[in-house]
Design a protein around this motif. Structure first.
Motif, PDB file in Angstrom:
ATOM      1  N   ASP A   5      -2.792   6.172   8.578  1.00 25.24           N
ATOM      2  CA  ASP A   5      -2.037   5.907   7.156  1.00 25.24           C
ATOM      3  C   ASP A   5      -0.886   6.736   7.117  1.00 25.24           C
ATOM      4  O   ASP A   5       0.233   6.432   6.648  1.00 25.24           O
ATOM      5  N   TYR A  25       3.003   5.678   6.577  1.00 24.02           N
ATOM      6  CA  TYR A  25       3.784   6.272   5.226  1.00 24.02           C
ATOM      7  C   TYR A  25       4.879   7.314   5.573  1.00 24.02           C
ATOM      8  O   TYR A  25       5.828   6.817   4.951  1.00 24.02           O
ATOM      9  N   THR A  41      -0.724   2.264   0.249  1.00 17.58           N
ATOM     10  CA  THR A  41      -1.408   1.486   1.119  1.00 17.58           C
ATOM     11  C   THR A  41      -2.139   0.415   0.274  1.00 17.58           C
ATOM     12  O   THR A  41      -2.588   0.397  -0.598  1.00 17.58           O
ATOM     13  N   CYS A  87      -5.093  -2.468   5.241  1.00 20.26           N
ATOM     14  CA  CYS A  87      -5.289  -1.803   6.515  1.00 20.26           C
ATOM     15  C   CYS A  87      -6.035  -2.317   7.521  1.00 20.26           C
ATOM     16  O   CYS A  87      -7.546  -2.715   6.960  1.00 20.26           O
ATOM     17  N   LEU A 107      -0.935  -1.774   8.925  1.00 19.64           N
ATOM     18  CA  LEU A 107      -0.870  -1.552   7.546  1.00 19.64           C
ATOM     19  C   LEU A 107       0.191  -2.111   6.915  1.00 19.64           C
ATOM     20  O   LEU A 107       1.201  -2.487   7.389  1.00 19.64           O
ATOM     21  N   THR A 108      -0.251  -2.566   5.602  1.00 20.99           N
ATOM     22  CA  THR A 108       0.817  -2.828   4.586  1.00 20.99           C
ATOM     23  C   THR A 108       1.057  -2.061   3.383  1.00 20.99           C
ATOM     24  O   THR A 108      -0.049  -1.272   3.013  1.00 20.99           O
ATOM     25  N   TYR A 109       2.245  -1.439   3.120  1.00 16.32           N
ATOM     26  CA  TYR A 109       2.400  -0.665   1.992  1.00 16.32           C
ATOM     27  C   TYR A 109       3.190  -1.318   0.948  1.00 16.32           C
ATOM     28  O   TYR A 109       4.187  -2.205   1.260  1.00 16.32           O
TER      29      TYR A 109
END
Length: 139
Positions: A61, A65, A80, A83, A131-133
């Protein structure tokens, strides 16, 4: 072209997340990619002497980031939204973990990236994460 240097990323992490900043060291930043080391201490270990799953997740994470911030500049409120992580093998006991992260898509609202995590000095992956933010709108 990145918008934040290694030193700027470290300073941001210490300012925004002082409770965990000392656990991480950015080793390399490039266009849409970053390498981050997690400095493993006893608090990261689980019974059996291996690094805990939550610690491995934290590294994935933080790597995405910081990779995102390197591209868009300091934005504490990027969060986030998704995930998925595969734990592939037991990490070496009490050995730092190294994450190599790539931003695969950087849009106005969302960023998607992947991370490969290894025990320092071992080429075999410990974990892989996607991961998507969510990126807040610019004011």
């Amino acid at each position: 072209m990145t918008k934040m240097t290694i030193d700027e990323l470290h300073a941001f992490l210490h300012e925004a997340f002082p409770q965990v900043a000392a656990d991480f060291a950015v080793e390399e930043v490039g266009d849409l990619q970053i390498r981050v080391r997690m400095l493993i201490a006893d608090r990261h270990l689980r019974p059996g002497g291996t690094v805990s799953g939550p610690s491995i997740f934290a590294l994935a994470d933080v790597a995405i980031y910081l990779g995102l911030l390197a591209e868009i500049g300091p934005e504490a409120l990027a969060v986030t939204t998704n995930c998925s992580i595969d734990f592939m093998r037991k990490p070496a006991a009490a050995t730092d973990l190294v994450a190599e992260a790539r931003i695969l898509k950087l849009g106005r609202v969302l960023a998607v990236g992947d991370v490969l995590i290894r025990s320092a000095g071992d080429p075999a992956p410990v974990a892989r994460a996607s991961l998507t933010y969510s990126i807040p709108p610019r004011r």
